[in-house]
Design a protein around this motif. Structure first.
Motif, PDB file in Angstrom:
ATOM      1  N   GLN A   1       0.171  66.008  37.092  1.00 28.62           N
ATOM      2  CA  GLN A   1       0.427  67.430  36.862  1.00 28.62           C
ATOM      3  C   GLN A   1       1.553  67.946  37.763  1.00 28.62           C
ATOM      4  O   GLN A   1       2.385  68.743  37.336  1.00 28.62           O
ATOM      5  N   MET A   2       1.564  67.481  39.007  1.00 31.35           N
ATOM      6  CA  MET A   2       2.629  67.898  39.922  1.00 31.35           C
ATOM      7  C   MET A   2       3.985  67.373  39.449  1.00 31.35           C
ATOM      8  O   MET A   2       4.995  68.081  39.534  1.00 31.35           O
ATOM      9  N   ARG A   3       3.991  66.145  38.944  1.00 33.58           N
ATOM     10  CA  ARG A   3       5.242  65.598  38.389  1.00 33.58           C
ATOM     11  C   ARG A   3       5.703  66.446  37.203  1.00 33.58           C
ATOM     12  O   ARG A   3       6.893  66.744  37.077  1.00 33.58           O
ATOM     13  N   ALA A   4       4.764  66.843  36.343  1.00 31.90           N
ATOM     14  CA  ALA A   4       5.118  67.644  35.165  1.00 31.90           C
ATOM     15  C   ALA A   4       5.683  69.011  35.574  1.00 31.90           C
ATOM     16  O   ALA A   4       6.687  69.467  35.014  1.00 31.90           O
ATOM     17  N   ILE A   5       5.067  69.648  36.553  1.00 28.49           N
ATOM     18  CA  ILE A   5       5.543  70.955  37.035  1.00 28.49           C
ATOM     19  C   ILE A   5       6.931  70.813  37.647  1.00 28.49           C
ATOM     20  O   ILE A   5       7.844  71.589  37.343  1.00 28.49           O
ATOM     21  N   THR A   6       7.098  69.821  38.508  1.00 28.23           N
ATOM     22  CA  THR A   6       8.384  69.622  39.182  1.00 28.23           C
ATOM     23  C   THR A   6       9.466  69.251  38.171  1.00 28.23           C
ATOM     24  O   THR A   6      10.588  69.766  38.240  1.00 28.23           O
ATOM     25  N   ALA A   7       9.143  68.381  37.233  1.00 26.02           N
ATOM     26  CA  ALA A   7      10.110  67.999  36.196  1.00 26.02           C
ATOM     27  C   ALA A   7      10.512  69.216  35.366  1.00 26.02           C
ATOM     28  O   ALA A   7      11.690  69.372  35.009  1.00 26.02           O
ATOM     29  N   ALA A   8       9.560  70.096  35.060  1.00 28.98           N
ATOM     30  CA  ALA A   8       9.871  71.307  34.289  1.00 28.98           C
ATOM     31  C   ALA A   8      10.835  72.213  35.057  1.00 28.98           C
ATOM     32  O   ALA A   8      11.760  72.790  34.472  1.00 28.98           O
ATOM     33  N   ILE A   9      10.630  72.326  36.368  1.00 31.62           N
ATOM     34  CA  ILE A   9      11.546  73.119  37.207  1.00 31.62           C
ATOM     35  C   ILE A   9      12.939  72.507  37.153  1.00 31.62           C
ATOM     36  O   ILE A   9      13.941  73.207  36.980  1.00 31.62           O
ATOM     37  N   LEU A  10      13.014  71.190  37.308  1.00 33.11           N
ATOM     38  CA  LEU A  10      14.309  70.501  37.301  1.00 33.11           C
ATOM     39  C   LEU A  10      15.008  70.647  35.948  1.00 33.11           C
ATOM     40  O   LEU A  10      16.214  70.900  35.890  1.00 33.11           O
ATOM     41  N   GLN A  11      14.250  70.498  34.874  1.00 33.97           N
ATOM     42  CA  GLN A  11      14.832  70.635  33.533  1.00 33.97           C
ATOM     43  C   GLN A  11      15.323  72.056  33.283  1.00 33.97           C
ATOM     44  O   GLN A  11      16.400  72.262  32.717  1.00 33.97           O
ATOM     45  N   ALA A  12      14.552  73.048  33.717  1.00 32.01           N
ATOM     46  CA  ALA A  12      14.953  74.444  33.553  1.00 32.01           C
ATOM     47  C   ALA A  12      16.235  74.744  34.330  1.00 32.01           C
ATOM     48  O   ALA A  12      17.017  75.606  33.930  1.00 32.01           O
ATOM     49  N   ALA A  13      16.460  74.010  35.417  1.00 33.67           N
ATOM     50  CA  ALA A  13      17.658  74.193  36.233  1.00 33.67           C
ATOM     51  C   ALA A  13      18.847  73.394  35.703  1.00 33.67           C
ATOM     52  O   ALA A  13      19.931  73.473  36.261  1.00 33.67           O
ATOM     53  N   GLY A  14      18.615  72.605  34.661  1.00 34.37           N
ATOM     54  CA  GLY A  14      19.726  71.883  34.058  1.00 34.37           C
ATOM     55  C   GLY A  14      19.716  70.380  34.239  1.00 34.37           C
ATOM     56  O   GLY A  14      20.576  69.688  33.711  1.00 34.37           O
ATOM     57  N   CYS A  15      18.767  69.853  34.972  1.00 33.56           N
ATOM     58  CA  CYS A  15      18.707  68.415  35.190  1.00 33.56           C
ATOM     59  C   CYS A  15      18.293  67.719  33.899  1.00 33.56           C
ATOM     60  O   CYS A  15      17.296  68.083  33.286  1.00 33.56           O
ATOM     61  N   ARG A  16      19.051  66.721  33.518  1.00 33.87           N
ATOM     62  CA  ARG A  16      18.767  65.999  32.276  1.00 33.87           C
ATOM     63  C   ARG A  16      18.300  64.576  32.511  1.00 33.87           C
ATOM     64  O   ARG A  16      17.798  63.936  31.598  1.00 33.87           O
ATOM     65  N   MET A  17      18.481  64.064  33.724  1.00 27.37           N
ATOM     66  CA  MET A  17      18.115  62.676  34.016  1.00 27.37           C
ATOM     67  C   MET A  17      17.063  62.651  35.122  1.00 27.37           C
ATOM     68  O   MET A  17      17.391  62.750  36.304  1.00 27.37           O
ATOM     69  N   ILE A  18      15.797  62.559  34.725  1.00 27.71           N
ATOM     70  CA  ILE A  18      14.685  62.538  35.668  1.00 27.71           C
ATOM     71  C   ILE A  18      13.875  61.286  35.397  1.00 27.71           C
ATOM     72  O   ILE A  18      13.414  61.062  34.280  1.00 27.71           O
ATOM     73  N   ARG A  19      13.728  60.464  36.414  1.00 30.05           N
ATOM     74  CA  ARG A  19      12.908  59.253  36.305  1.00 30.05           C
ATOM     75  C   ARG A  19      11.628  59.509  37.091  1.00 30.05           C
ATOM     76  O   ARG A  19      11.664  59.661  38.306  1.00 30.05           O
ATOM     77  N   GLU A  20      10.500  59.539  36.411  1.00 28.60           N
ATOM     78  CA  GLU A  20       9.218  59.828  37.051  1.00 28.60           C
ATOM     79  C   GLU A  20       8.507  58.534  37.426  1.00 28.60           C
ATOM     80  O   GLU A  20       8.422  57.617  36.617  1.00 28.60           O
ATOM     81  N   MET A  21       7.965  58.502  38.656  1.00 27.02           N
ATOM     82  CA  MET A  21       7.231  57.341  39.153  1.00 27.02           C
ATOM     83  C   MET A  21       5.935  57.825  39.782  1.00 27.02           C
ATOM     84  O   MET A  21       5.894  58.886  40.404  1.00 27.02           O
ATOM     85  N   GLY A  22       4.862  57.012  39.666  1.00 32.59           N
ATOM     86  CA  GLY A  22       3.546  57.394  40.156  1.00 32.59           C
ATOM     87  C   GLY A  22       3.241  56.985  41.580  1.00 32.59           C
ATOM     88  O   GLY A  22       2.248  57.431  42.154  1.00 32.59           O
ATOM     89  N   ASP A  23       4.079  56.133  42.192  1.00 34.00           N
ATOM     90  CA  ASP A  23       3.864  55.769  43.601  1.00 34.00           C
ATOM     91  C   ASP A  23       5.137  55.179  44.185  1.00 34.00           C
ATOM     92  O   ASP A  23       6.071  54.818  43.464  1.00 34.00           O
ATOM     93  N   GLY A  24       5.155  55.088  45.516  1.00 33.28           N
ATOM     94  CA  GLY A  24       6.337  54.618  46.228  1.00 33.28           C
ATOM     95  C   GLY A  24       6.694  53.173  45.948  1.00 33.28           C
ATOM     96  O   GLY A  24       7.871  52.812  45.903  1.00 33.28           O
ATOM     97  N   ALA A  25       5.696  52.318  45.741  1.00 30.32           N
ATOM     98  CA  ALA A  25       5.965  50.900  45.481  1.00 30.32           C
ATOM     99  C   ALA A  25       6.689  50.734  44.142  1.00 30.32           C
ATOM    100  O   ALA A  25       7.679  49.999  44.052  1.00 30.32           O
TER     101      ALA A  25
END
Length: 176
Positions: free
Chosen positions: A23-47
């Motif tokens: 959910q936090m990834r979805a919220i943050t990605a939505a903020i980034l997309q609304a700001a114009g970011c088109r290339m977002i790679r989402e990952m679930g952990d540091g490894a």
């Protein structure tokens, strides 16, 4: 450039968003997309993020502090100091719901570029992103640290590369 549109910068960069909370990834990605970011790679952990960086570099990482099996601090240390790091100069913004001073200091000492506390406003996140894009800090290597210069403001009367009597020779690098 005073009239430069900072939002245009986001269209051209690839951001890796690393958080084990979907959910936090979805919220943050939505903020980034609304700001114009088109290339977002989402990952679930540091490894998984580290492995992904070896396959394809990114321009910026936004990483959560508390994750398993590899948290944001360990991720940052590996990006900065690992012999097989693909980009030790990668700008890293740490986000966390834990803003205790010792947490902030731990992230800073690992080499985090910026820090934002959850819950954050879109403006707070975008301010941190614009800071790393528009005002990149020089990198410093000392005996016990490699990362962005932690000195954020000039000290009156400071006239040399060493800030403390305990400092050893330091080398300053600019981000690539």
């Amino acid at each position: 450039m005073a009239d430069r549109n900072p939002m245009a910068d986001l269209k051209a960069i690839e951001i890796m968003l690393i958080d084990d909370n979907r959910q936090m990834r979805a919220i943050t990605a939505a903020i980034l997309q609304a700001a114009g970011c088109r290339m977002i790679r989402e990952m679930g952990d540091g490894a998984a993020a580290l492995q992904s960086l070896h396959q394809k570099r990114v321009d910026l990482a936004i990483v959560d502090f508390n994750m398993f099996p590899l948290d944001g601090v360990a991720f940052t240390r590996l990006v900065r100091n690992s012999a097989d790091s693909v980009d030790p100069f990668l700008p890293i913004i740490m986000m966390t719901g834990h803003s205790a001073k010792h947490r902030v200091m731990e992230a800073r000492d690992a080499g985090v570029t910026e820090f934002v506390t959850k819950p954050f406003t879109p403006k707070a996140l975008l301010d941190r992103i614009h800071a790393v894009i528009q005002n990149p800090r020089p990198f410093v290597r000392t005996e016990g640290y490699f990362g962005p210069d932690r000195r954020r403001r000039p000290l009156p009367g400071y006239a040399g590369p060493l800030r403390r009597a305990s400092d050893r020779e330091s080398v300053v690098y600019l981000p690539e």
